[in-house]
Scaffold this active site. Structure first.
Site, short mmCIF file in Angstrom:
data_model
loop_
_atom_site.label_atom_id
_atom_site.label_comp_id
_atom_site.label_asym_id
_atom_site.label_seq_id
_atom_site.Cartn_x
_atom_site.Cartn_y
_atom_site.Cartn_z
N GLU A 112 -18.31 -6.28 11.02
CA GLU A 112 -19.23 -5.54 11.90
C GLU A 112 -20.23 -6.46 12.59
O GLU A 112 -20.60 -6.23 13.75
CB GLU A 112 -19.97 -4.47 11.10
CG GLU A 112 -19.10 -3.31 10.64
CD GLU A 112 -18.35 -3.59 9.36
OE1 GLU A 112 -17.55 -2.72 8.93
OE2 GLU A 112 -18.56 -4.67 8.76
N ARG B 236 -24.49 -2.85 8.62
CA ARG B 236 -24.13 -4.22 8.27
C ARG B 236 -24.32 -5.18 9.44
O ARG B 236 -24.31 -6.40 9.24
CB ARG B 236 -22.67 -4.25 7.80
CG ARG B 236 -22.35 -3.20 6.76
CD ARG B 236 -20.98 -3.35 6.17
NE ARG B 236 -20.96 -4.43 5.20
CZ ARG B 236 -19.88 -4.77 4.50
NH1 ARG B 236 -18.75 -4.13 4.69
NH2 ARG B 236 -19.94 -5.75 3.62
N LYS C 218 0.84 -1.19 0.00
CA LYS C 218 0.00 0.00 0.00
C LYS C 218 0.88 1.25 0.00
O LYS C 218 1.85 1.33 0.74
CB LYS C 218 -0.91 -0.01 1.24
CG LYS C 218 -2.04 1.00 1.22
CD LYS C 218 -2.97 0.77 2.40
CE LYS C 218 -4.15 1.73 2.38
NZ LYS C 218 -5.08 1.49 3.50
#
Length: 637
Positions: A371, A399, A285
């Site tokens: 979640e 969610r 990243k």
């Protein structure tokens, strides 16, 4: 604007089909130019930088080998899609990213045929790709389906549900696991450790040699091409048992920044695959831009910045952010109560729990992008005698709604839901707006729902939640800085279900729920200049309602307007139900509820979004005048 980078190869690419005529050497140069263009664009607009930089070579390879838009390339979450947008006919608008009227920061179906599936939440790509693959088999849109999913997103149960189904159906499907050892924060959990073990003993130079060998297997004088391709792919699998047990052919890991590896491997599997394939790609990243690579989050989300130094151009803050106020308040409560613990779903920085975790590392739990698990884990902690603060953005709490109902509310477990990013959030747009939490929480029996009007109120609501043991409780607060009010040294628990009077007036009452209170007060000042002095109150609670306060306002004013940063079905709807039940409307009360409109609002500044929503001070003032029958020039209509 800074000088634009030199991009002679990229200038020749208008659409992905233009990559087909480029040599591998030109594709490598294209990747370098695409990285420079991405950095330049995000320096102008701000946005998600690190994720896009990590997939530059992968983006080039996918578009060079697959045939979008016929083939469906689906980017999980979508915050890594800026290079993809540049290559798919949107380069001329790339410096409008995340601005009003500009390109979305995520994939968006209405924006381009090269965005076959919209995304801004994680772990949806494999399910969607499988849907495309099955639809093609049944006579729908033709073409291959490719899901590009990050290692962080693979921690969510939905990704494994999709892989389990795909392995059973055995359809031709490509899943690229972009393994950069990060989502927004460093990944956590057993799955991340599993991936690390898979490539720990596989030096890149060995894999590079193997990948180059695949070139000889491409169509030509076929010989035993098919057999050798299968053996080559099998030989490259240094791990992958988990994926193979799910029914996928595993290939990898391969260096995602080396086109000498990516291109031959992708060409081979594209030519030979008959069932579901998982290609394990290792990336970094923020790759290729030192300020991103060296930042703790690898340059995940950046404000506008100087390309040379990487220094971000943030406006000075006049008040602490709500997120920081929450974190510091929770730390103070936890210092006095060892039972307080904090849970986040892969967002320690965004929720402020990095600060809490630094102070209480053993009482802080990052469960990854999961979640649903976060909510039920919190329920188990509560049942076990702890005081869990389940800290999730409003848009992501959606969610875990079944778990909120089934595992928390029905059992009346005292889980504390700290709901960040309530209301309209700005550049991330509709996918991240916190529009629905009041409506979906306040209808649950036994749930307490609060909204902070300012940063000082948030301090008190953290204390209220910490002291509350009779069932679940939630409090919401927005993104960004507070309004600059005087801060208390320590929070004081509020009386459950009691609002507060801000100023008393006559004729009309304005009852605010949440941080629109500052706009309500601006509107009240403007109305006072017209000779109209409204009463202003802060509800504090959507559930339980302050019945006494609401009925008092209704009985002593000819009109009542509620204002909230949420969708219809929330606070105002509960007030209307109370007024109807009490027969107040029979006595002629004029009632209006100002809520977010029944539409999704595209990205802009929060101020512009609330203007579109009809919820800024001038529009609150206009609503009062309309209800009272007063013309704009101040005369009775």
């Amino acid at each position: 604007m800074a000088d634009l980078p030199a991009t002679p190869i990229l200038d020749r690419v208008k659409l992905p089909v233009d990559l087909k005529g480029l040599s591998d050497r030109e594709l490598r140069q294209l990747a370098d130019e695409l990285r420079a263009e991405t950095i330049s664009a995000v320096s102008v607009t701000g946005g998600h930088l690190g994720a896009g930089l990590g997939v530059v070579e992968l983006t080039v390879a996918l578009h060079a080998i697959f045939n979008a838009p016929r083939d469906k390339i689906i980017w999980d979450v979508g915050h890594q899609c800026y290079p993809h947008k540049i290559l798919t006919g949107r380069r001329d608008r790339i410096r409008t990213l995340r601005t009003e009227g500009g390109l979305s920061g995520f994939t968006k179906r209405s924006e381009s045929p090269y965005d076959p599936f919209g995304a801004a939440h994680s772990s949806t790509s494999i399910s969607a790709a499988l849907g495309f693959a099955v639809a093609a088999d049944l006579g729908g849109d033709p073409g291959d389906a490719v899901a590009v999913i990050g290692d962080g997103s693979m921690s969510a149960g939905m990704a494994f549900e999709a892989m389990n189904n795909a392995g059973h159906l055995k359809k031709r499907l490509f899943v690229v696991l972009n393994d950069n050892e990060m989502s927004i924060a460093p990944p956590v959990g057993a799955f991340s450790a599993y991936l690390s073990r898979m490539y720990a003993g596989a030096p890149f130079h060995d894999l590079k040699s193997a990948a180059r060998g695949v070139v000889s297997l491409l169509p030509g004088p076929f010989q035993e091409g098919a057999r050798r391709a299968k053996e080559m792919i099998k030989g490259m699998a240094v791990g992958g048992t988990l994926f193979e047990e799910l029914g996928f052919t595993y290939v990898g890991p391969i260096d995602g920044h080396d086109l000498d590896q990516l291109l031959p491997v992708l060409r081979t599997i594209h030519a030979r695959a008959t069932g579901p394939m998982l290609i394990h790609v290792l990336t970094k990243k923020g790759k290729g831009y030192a300020p991103a690579e060296n930042s703790p989050d690898r340059g995940h989300a950046r404000a506008k910045f100087d390309v040379v130094t990487g220094e971000q151009k943030k406006a000075p803050s006049n008040a602490p952010s709500y997120t920081r106020v929450f974190a510091e308040s929770l730390i103070k409560e936890a210092e006095a109560d060892p039972r307080i613990v904090a849970i986040t779903a892969a967002m320690p920085d965004g929720t402020g729990l990095d600060l809490f975790g630094a102070r209480f590392p053993k009482r802080t739990f990052d469960v990854g992008i999961a979640e649903q698990h976060a909510v039920t884990f919190s329920a188990g902690l509560a049942a076990g005698g702890m005081k869990p603060f389940c800290t999730i953005y409003s848009t992501f709490l959606q969610r875990g709604y079944d778990q909120v109902v089934h595992d928390v509310a029905i059992q009346r477990l005292p889980v504390r839901f700290a709901i960040d990013r309530a209301g309209l959030v700005g550049a991330d747009g509709a996918t991240h707006a916190g529009s629905f939490d009041v409506a979906f929480l306040a209808n649950l029996p036994g749930m307490v729902v609060m909204a902070a009007a300012d940063e000082a109120e948030l301090v008190h609501m953290v204390a209220t939640a910490a002291a509350h043991d009779d069932g679940p409780i939630a409090f919401r607060y927005p993104r960004g800085e507070g309004v600059g009010v005087e801060m208390p040294a320590r929070g004081v628990p509020l009386e459950i279900g009691k609002g507060r009077m801000i100023r008393e007036g006559g004729r009309i009452a304005l009852l605010s729920f949440g941080t629109r209170l500052s706009e309500v007060l601006k509107a009240a000042e403007a109305l006072a200049a017209r000779g109209i002095t409204p009463t202003v109150a802060d509800a504090r609670f959507a559930k339980p309602l302050d019945r006494d306060l609401i009925l008092q306002l209704a009985r002593t004013h000819e009109a009542l307007i509620t204002i909230e940063e949420g969708a219809v079905g929330g606070f105002g709807s509960h007030v209307a139900q109370l007024l109807a039940h009490e027969g107040v409307f029979d006595r002629g009360l004029k009632y209006r509820s100002m809520v977010l409109p029944d539409s999704f609002i595209d990205q802009a500044s929060p101020e512009a979004m609330y203007r579109v929503a009809g919820m800024d001070a001038p529009q609150i003032e206009a609503k009062v005048l309309e209800v009272l029958g007063v013309s704009v020039v101040g005369k009775r209509a």
